[in-house]
Scaffold this motif. Structure first.
Motif, PDB file in Angstrom:
ATOM      1  N   GLY A 123       0.801  -1.223   0.000  1.00  0.00           N
ATOM      2  CA  GLY A 123       0.000   0.000   0.000  1.00  0.00           C
ATOM      3  C   GLY A 123       0.830   1.267   0.000  1.00  0.00           C
ATOM      4  O   GLY A 123       0.291   2.373   0.107  1.00  0.00           O
ATOM      5  N   LEU A 124       2.150   1.144  -0.154  1.00  0.00           N
ATOM      6  CA  LEU A 124       3.036   2.306  -0.051  1.00  0.00           C
ATOM      7  C   LEU A 124       3.030   3.167  -1.299  1.00  0.00           C
ATOM      8  O   LEU A 124       3.544   4.292  -1.278  1.00  0.00           O
ATOM      9  CB  LEU A 124       4.458   1.842   0.267  1.00  0.00           C
ATOM     10  N   LEU A 125       2.462   2.667  -2.395  1.00  0.00           N
ATOM     11  CA  LEU A 125       2.387   3.451  -3.622  1.00  0.00           C
ATOM     12  C   LEU A 125       0.978   3.975  -3.893  1.00  0.00           C
ATOM     13  O   LEU A 125       0.747   4.621  -4.915  1.00  0.00           O
ATOM     14  CB  LEU A 125       2.852   2.605  -4.819  1.00  0.00           C
ATOM     15  N   ASP A 126       0.050   3.709  -2.983  1.00  0.00           N
ATOM     16  CA  ASP A 126      -1.320   4.173  -3.186  1.00  0.00           C
ATOM     17  C   ASP A 126      -1.355   5.691  -3.342  1.00  0.00           C
ATOM     18  O   ASP A 126      -0.784   6.430  -2.528  1.00  0.00           O
ATOM     19  CB  ASP A 126      -2.205   3.772  -1.998  1.00  0.00           C
ATOM     20  N   GLY A 127      -2.030   6.148  -4.401  1.00  0.00           N
ATOM     21  CA  GLY A 127      -2.172   7.582  -4.630  1.00  0.00           C
ATOM     22  C   GLY A 127      -0.906   8.251  -5.131  1.00  0.00           C
ATOM     23  O   GLY A 127      -0.844   9.482  -5.186  1.00  0.00           O
ATOM     24  N   ARG A 128       0.090   7.452  -5.514  1.00  0.00           N
ATOM     25  CA  ARG A 128       1.365   8.011  -5.971  1.00  0.00           C
ATOM     26  C   ARG A 128       1.657   7.580  -7.402  1.00  0.00           C
ATOM     27  O   ARG A 128       1.275   6.491  -7.821  1.00  0.00           O
ATOM     28  CB  ARG A 128       2.520   7.528  -5.090  1.00  0.00           C
ATOM     29  N   PRO A 129       2.394   8.413  -8.148  1.00  0.00           N
ATOM     30  CA  PRO A 129       2.906   7.955  -9.445  1.00  0.00           C
ATOM     31  C   PRO A 129       4.051   6.986  -9.217  1.00  0.00           C
ATOM     32  O   PRO A 129       4.827   7.127  -8.260  1.00  0.00           O
ATOM     33  CB  PRO A 129       3.387   9.250 -10.105  1.00  0.00           C
ATOM     34  N   ALA A 130       4.169   5.988 -10.069  1.00  0.00           N
ATOM     35  CA  ALA A 130       5.219   4.983  -9.921  1.00  0.00           C
ATOM     36  C   ALA A 130       5.472   4.332 -11.270  1.00  0.00           C
ATOM     37  O   ALA A 130       4.657   4.408 -12.182  1.00  0.00           O
ATOM     38  CB  ALA A 130       4.821   3.927  -8.894  1.00  0.00           C
ATOM     39  N   THR A 131       6.612   3.666 -11.364  1.00  0.00           N
ATOM     40  CA  THR A 131       6.930   2.938 -12.582  1.00  0.00           C
ATOM     41  C   THR A 131       7.546   1.593 -12.231  1.00  0.00           C
ATOM     42  O   THR A 131       7.894   1.334 -11.072  1.00  0.00           O
ATOM     43  CB  THR A 131       7.867   3.747 -13.499  1.00  0.00           C
ATOM     44  N   THR A 132       7.676   0.753 -13.248  1.00  0.00           N
ATOM     45  CA  THR A 132       8.344  -0.537 -13.113  1.00  0.00           C
ATOM     46  C   THR A 132       8.800  -0.937 -14.515  1.00  0.00           C
ATOM     47  O   THR A 132       8.728  -0.126 -15.442  1.00  0.00           O
ATOM     48  CB  THR A 132       7.415  -1.598 -12.484  1.00  0.00           C
ATOM     49  N   HIS A 133       9.279  -2.142 -14.678  1.00  0.00           N
ATOM     50  CA  HIS A 133       9.686  -2.603 -15.999  1.00  0.00           C
ATOM     51  C   HIS A 133       8.531  -2.415 -16.977  1.00  0.00           C
ATOM     52  O   HIS A 133       7.385  -2.758 -16.667  1.00  0.00           O
ATOM     53  CB  HIS A 133      10.072  -4.082 -15.916  1.00  0.00           C
ATOM     54  N   TRP A 134       8.842  -1.876 -18.166  1.00  0.00           N
ATOM     55  CA  TRP A 134       7.776  -1.511 -19.108  1.00  0.00           C
ATOM     56  C   TRP A 134       6.842  -2.678 -19.430  1.00  0.00           C
ATOM     57  O   TRP A 134       5.647  -2.484 -19.633  1.00  0.00           O
ATOM     58  CB  TRP A 134       8.385  -0.968 -20.406  1.00  0.00           C
ATOM     59  N   GLU A 135       7.388  -3.900 -19.431  1.00  0.00           N
ATOM     60  CA  GLU A 135       6.578  -5.055 -19.802  1.00  0.00           C
ATOM     61  C   GLU A 135       5.545  -5.409 -18.737  1.00  0.00           C
ATOM     62  O   GLU A 135       4.591  -6.141 -19.008  1.00  0.00           O
ATOM     63  CB  GLU A 135       7.494  -6.254 -20.053  1.00  0.00           C
ATOM     64  N   TYR A 136       5.715  -4.871 -17.522  1.00  0.00           N
ATOM     65  CA  TYR A 136       4.833  -5.209 -16.409  1.00  0.00           C
ATOM     66  C   TYR A 136       4.000  -4.020 -15.927  1.00  0.00           C
ATOM     67  O   TYR A 136       3.280  -4.147 -14.937  1.00  0.00           O
ATOM     68  CB  TYR A 136       5.654  -5.758 -15.234  1.00  0.00           C
TER      69      TYR A 136
END
Length: 329
Positions: A123-136
């Motif tokens: 729940g630490l990314l709730d309401g936040r912009p974030a990214t990860t590997h493009w394929e996922y």
């Protein structure tokens, strides 16, 4: 535990089948960073839920300490590694509880590649912009609807929480953290020593628009069209013009193109023009107005709007950050 408590401590969280480069890439950056006096700028520590050797995806084992050994230690930067196993680790409870507690005290919390799934699972990314590997990215958005997933950036910073894209993007993020702490000159010297870009060319995007299209258009149906578009960006690239090149009716062309490439013809044209503008901003001395005309936007305001929408940065600011010309401090 590493000695000298006055030196900021960077802790990496590992788990079985962690991707080796997710750890060792950023680890090398922090290990090699130096203060102006030449002293190590950081201490580093590898931890896991149970401690002991953790076997990475390569079969190489890394020695770790138990999570709970850090309960009374002041952690400056806490980074969660990635790898395919992160998708399962995101569902475990003990690690999640520990990360939530640590997130209240650390100065920076971050994830590398698929480690974003672990932070999102807590729940630490709730309401936040974030990214990860493009394929996922689409999977992250589907599993965690409260996360504002961004598929293009190399890394995303939202307050004290950072997320990075695929694998080597963790190195980019680590360099950005060093720059935040020690300044541009020190980070640039470190990047040169490691033979890295401080900010990789075109550093706002994980991969080019052409690669994205290739991933969708496996048969290459529109490869010829895309080459013609790139060669004629300043001309009429309306749907009728594109359909005429493909010898299709405008309506059928728009339908097939959207289904095949994953975006409308208009979005495709704009994306190619933005990408061409990026390259010129990085490598040429043309003014922004001249670039806008060369790539088909017509004026710098249309270029600015498209640039901000695609990359969240204005052309002038992008040039200051990513130009191949060394800019004064």
């Amino acid at each position: 535990m590493p000695s000298d408590s006055a030196t900021p401590l960077v802790v990496f969280v590992l788990f079985n089948r962690t991707k080796l480069l997710d750890v060792t890439g950023p680890l090398q950056v922090f290990n090699d960073a130096k203060t102006p006096s030449g002293a190590p700028a950081y201490r580093t520590l590898l931890v896991s839920e149970c401690g002991g050797p953790v076997v990475t995806d390569t079969g190489i084992a890394l020695s770790t300490r138990r999570l709970t050994e850090c309960n009374d230690v002041e952690i400056d930067t806490l980074l969660v590694s990635g790898g395919d196993a992160a998708l399962q680790v995101a569902q475990t409870g003990a690690l999640c509880d520990w990360l939530i507690e640590q997130s209240r005290h650390v100065r920076r919390l971050g994830s590398i590649c698929l480690g974003a799934f672990i932070l999102a699972g807590c729940g630490l990314l709730d309401g936040r912009p974030a990214t990860t590997h493009w394929e996922y990215c689409s999977q992250l958005a589907a599993r965690f609807s409260m996360v504002e997933v961004r598929s293009d950036p190399i890394f995303v910073r939202a307050d004290h929480i950072w997320t990075s894209a695929g694998v080597t993007a963790g190195i980019d993020m680590a360099l950005a953290m060093v720059e935040q702490d020690l300044g541009h000159t020190a980070a640039l010297a470190l990047a040169r020593d490691l033979v890295l870009f401080l900010k990789r060319p075109g550093g706002q995007s994980q991969f080019s628009i052409e690669l994205r299209w290739q991933a969708h258009d496996c048969a290459g149906r529109f490869d010829g069209l895309h080459k013609w578009m790139r060669d004629n960006l300043a001309t009429d690239l309306s749907v009728p013009a594109l359909a005429s090149f493909m010898a299709m009716s405008p309506r059928n062309f728009a339908r097939v193109y959207t289904k095949t490439t994953g975006q409308s013809p208009g979005r495709g044209v704009e994306a190619l023009r933005v990408e061409a503008a990026r390259r010129l901003l990085e490598s040429s001395t043309f003014s922004v107005q001249q670039i806008a005309h060369r790539v088909g936007f017509g004026d710098d305001e249309r270029l600015r709007r498209a640039f901000v929408k695609a990359l969240a940065v204005a052309p002038y600011d992008y040039r200051r950050r990513f130009s191949s010309q060394l800019l004064p401090e």
